[in-house]
Design an enzyme around this catalytic site. Sequence first.
Site, PDB file in Angstrom:
ATOM      1  N   GLU A   1       6.538  71.153  35.690  1.00 14.72           N
ATOM      2  CA  GLU A   1       6.154  70.821  37.104  1.00 14.72           C
ATOM      3  C   GLU A   1       6.774  70.855  37.506  1.00 14.72           C
ATOM      4  O   GLU A   1       8.097  71.326  37.608  1.00 14.72           O
ATOM      5  CB  GLU A   1       6.534  69.007  36.089  1.00 14.72           C
ATOM      6  CG  GLU A   1       5.548  68.573  35.260  1.00 14.72           C
ATOM      7  CD  GLU A   1       5.968  66.924  34.732  1.00 14.72           C
ATOM      8  OE1 GLU A   1       5.159  66.531  34.565  1.00 14.72           O
ATOM      9  OE2 GLU A   1       6.878  66.711  34.166  1.00 14.72           O
TER      10      GLU A   1
ATOM     11  N   CYS B   1      10.478  70.420  44.271  1.00 10.68           N
ATOM     12  CA  CYS B   1      11.937  70.308  43.692  1.00 10.68           C
ATOM     13  C   CYS B   1      10.805  71.267  41.970  1.00 10.68           C
ATOM     14  O   CYS B   1      10.124  71.096  41.669  1.00 10.68           O
ATOM     15  CB  CYS B   1      11.444  68.772  42.751  1.00 10.68           C
ATOM     16  SG  CYS B   1      12.970  68.645  41.802  1.00 10.68           S
TER      17      CYS B   1
ATOM     18  N   CYS C   1      14.487  72.767  28.257  1.00  8.83           N
ATOM     19  CA  CYS C   1      16.296  72.058  28.208  1.00  8.83           C
ATOM     20  C   CYS C   1      17.045  72.297  27.258  1.00  8.83           C
ATOM     21  O   CYS C   1      16.727  71.379  26.359  1.00  8.83           O
ATOM     22  CB  CYS C   1      16.395  71.978  29.580  1.00  8.83           C
ATOM     23  SG  CYS C   1      17.769  72.215  30.013  1.00  8.83           S
TER      24      CYS C   1
ATOM     25  N   CYS D   1      21.637  66.895  27.825  1.00  3.55           N
ATOM     26  CA  CYS D   1      21.737  65.012  28.284  1.00  3.55           C
ATOM     27  C   CYS D   1      21.207  64.490  27.614  1.00  3.55           C
ATOM     28  O   CYS D   1      19.664  64.625  27.408  1.00  3.55           O
ATOM     29  CB  CYS D   1      22.037  65.645  29.966  1.00  3.55           C
ATOM     30  SG  CYS D   1      22.313  67.945  29.984  1.00  3.55           S
TER      31      CYS D   1
ATOM     32  N   CYS E   1      18.200  62.992  30.061  1.00  8.74           N
ATOM     33  CA  CYS E   1      17.290  63.497  30.861  1.00  8.74           C
ATOM     34  C   CYS E   1      16.003  63.432  29.731  1.00  8.74           C
ATOM     35  O   CYS E   1      16.455  64.081  28.875  1.00  8.74           O
ATOM     36  CB  CYS E   1      17.702  64.614  30.796  1.00  8.74           C
ATOM     37  SG  CYS E   1      16.895  65.450  31.753  1.00  8.74           S
TER      38      CYS E   1
ATOM     39  N   GLU F   1      17.800  74.385  33.125  1.00 10.84           N
ATOM     40  CA  GLU F   1      18.845  75.380  33.689  1.00 10.84           C
ATOM     41  C   GLU F   1      18.813  75.867  34.931  1.00 10.84           C
ATOM     42  O   GLU F   1      18.799  77.174  33.592  1.00 10.84           O
ATOM     43  CB  GLU F   1      20.122  74.495  32.478  1.00 10.84           C
ATOM     44  CG  GLU F   1      21.061  75.005  33.282  1.00 10.84           C
ATOM     45  CD  GLU F   1      21.785  74.894  34.321  1.00 10.84           C
ATOM     46  OE1 GLU F   1      22.177  73.156  34.070  1.00 10.84           O
ATOM     47  OE2 GLU F   1      22.533  75.446  35.132  1.00 10.84           O
TER      48      GLU F   1
ATOM     49  N   SER G   1      20.727  73.269  41.425  1.00  5.53           N
ATOM     50  CA  SER G   1      21.764  72.096  40.600  1.00  5.53           C
ATOM     51  C   SER G   1      22.421  72.482  39.022  1.00  5.53           C
ATOM     52  O   SER G   1      20.948  73.056  38.536  1.00  5.53           O
ATOM     53  CB  SER G   1      21.132  70.509  40.481  1.00  5.53           C
ATOM     54  OG  SER G   1      21.663  70.086  40.029  1.00  5.53           O
TER      55      SER G   1
ATOM     56  N   CYS H   1      13.604  62.328  39.550  1.00  6.63           N
ATOM     57  CA  CYS H   1      14.694  63.085  38.750  1.00  6.63           C
ATOM     58  C   CYS H   1      14.564  62.867  37.278  1.00  6.63           C
ATOM     59  O   CYS H   1      14.908  61.791  36.529  1.00  6.63           O
ATOM     60  CB  CYS H   1      15.781  62.540  39.093  1.00  6.63           C
ATOM     61  SG  CYS H   1      16.511  63.395  40.517  1.00  6.63           S
TER      62      CYS H   1
END
Length: 389
Positions: free
Chosen positions: A92, A105, A112, A116, A119, A167, A198, A365
């Site tokens: 996305e 973004c 990933c 986390c 997330c 990441e 980030s 986010c």
Amino acid sequence: MSRTNLLDFDLPGLAAWFAQHGHKPFRAKQVMRWLHQAGEADFARMSDLSKDLRAWLGEHATVVEPGVMRDSTASDGTRKWLFDVGIGNGIETVFIPEPSRGTLCVSSQVGCALECAFCSTGRQGFNRNLSAGEVLAQLWWADRVLPRDPVTRRGAVTNVVMMGMGEPLANFDAVVTAMRVMLDDHGYGLSRRRVTLSTSGMVPWIDRLRETLPVALAVSLHAPNDALRDVLVPINRKWPIAQLLAACRRYVDGVPVDARDTDPDDAPPPPTTRWQRQAAPRDFVTFEYVMLRDVNDTLAHARELIDVVGDLPCKFNLIPFNPFPNSGFERSHADTVAAFQATLIDAGFVTTVRRTRGQDIDGACGQLAGQVRDRTQRAARRADGAVAA
Ligand code: SAH
Ligand code: SF4
């Protein structure tokens, strides 16, 4: 014979590829401008190239356009694309329009691996890295389809944040190659302040980024001590807060002069590795801090945070948690976020609260889920016609 995807190249890479095939390396600049400034994918239309070169490119090169599986626009104007990256997998990309800028973004991986706790991407697990061309194609596509300013003809994307799925430092080479094109005058010409990477805190790669392509850096801190951060951001068990903050300090302290990107036609950089402090974007780090109700959002946490960052030049960006099904977390109350923010501001830190955008299309986010595993859902969406061709 398979054709070479030109979106995979930065300028030095494209120049080398031309040279390798007996063409003039300076052609790379022309082709970069066609690809990234004119959004042209058809070599036949690259009118300042010789007929022979156009024909040769037609045979040996290609521009792999991203396949759009879905294209949705939220009530606040936020637009989200779901791009097809192979059998049932999607990534996305989100465009967030604001009065003074337009932020794209961008995703760096399919899924990933870092898991986390809060997330949605992390919940799906890791599928694969994106190629440089797949990272860049997200900007290439958005820049092409978003309306340009009618007067200046400037594109809608003024800022890029590597804050989509994945990441970025775990896919270092591809991400750096793509970001070089974002910064290149023959590419998108964005300044280093307007490209933000980030990271959840992959310490050795923060140093490599500093040496290779120091763009604006955002670090997902999310907790003021190791006990809590170990749970929320599991990579902390490998690189705990003290190591992470030391890497942040090195990042803002300086970069070798010859690490800066240079035009291949320009004189080579000086052969020294002199270290010097340079102006922004490297004069502060932005700490992202997701606000999870009763988990990391008390004033005691805020005070601990102030102590732990000490005199490191930094800003804070508080992100109200964006919920997703079965997350197990709740968003902090607005009053709690405001009090947390006030505490940081009182201590002298510039602290912003991220406005949540695009919620009605799950474009905020941490909500980017793509279609890594969820093939049934995708089939259902196709069936009800929600998939744009
Ligand atoms: N992998 C990188 C970049 C992608 S995530 C990183 O972790 O930094 C971009 C930001 O969104 C990170 O700060 C991440 O921690 C945060 N985030 C993840 N899930 C979230 C959620 N559900 N609500 C709010 N922010 C979230
Ligand atoms: Fe990966 Fe970032 Fe999500 Fe953590 S927050 S799981 S590092 S995408």
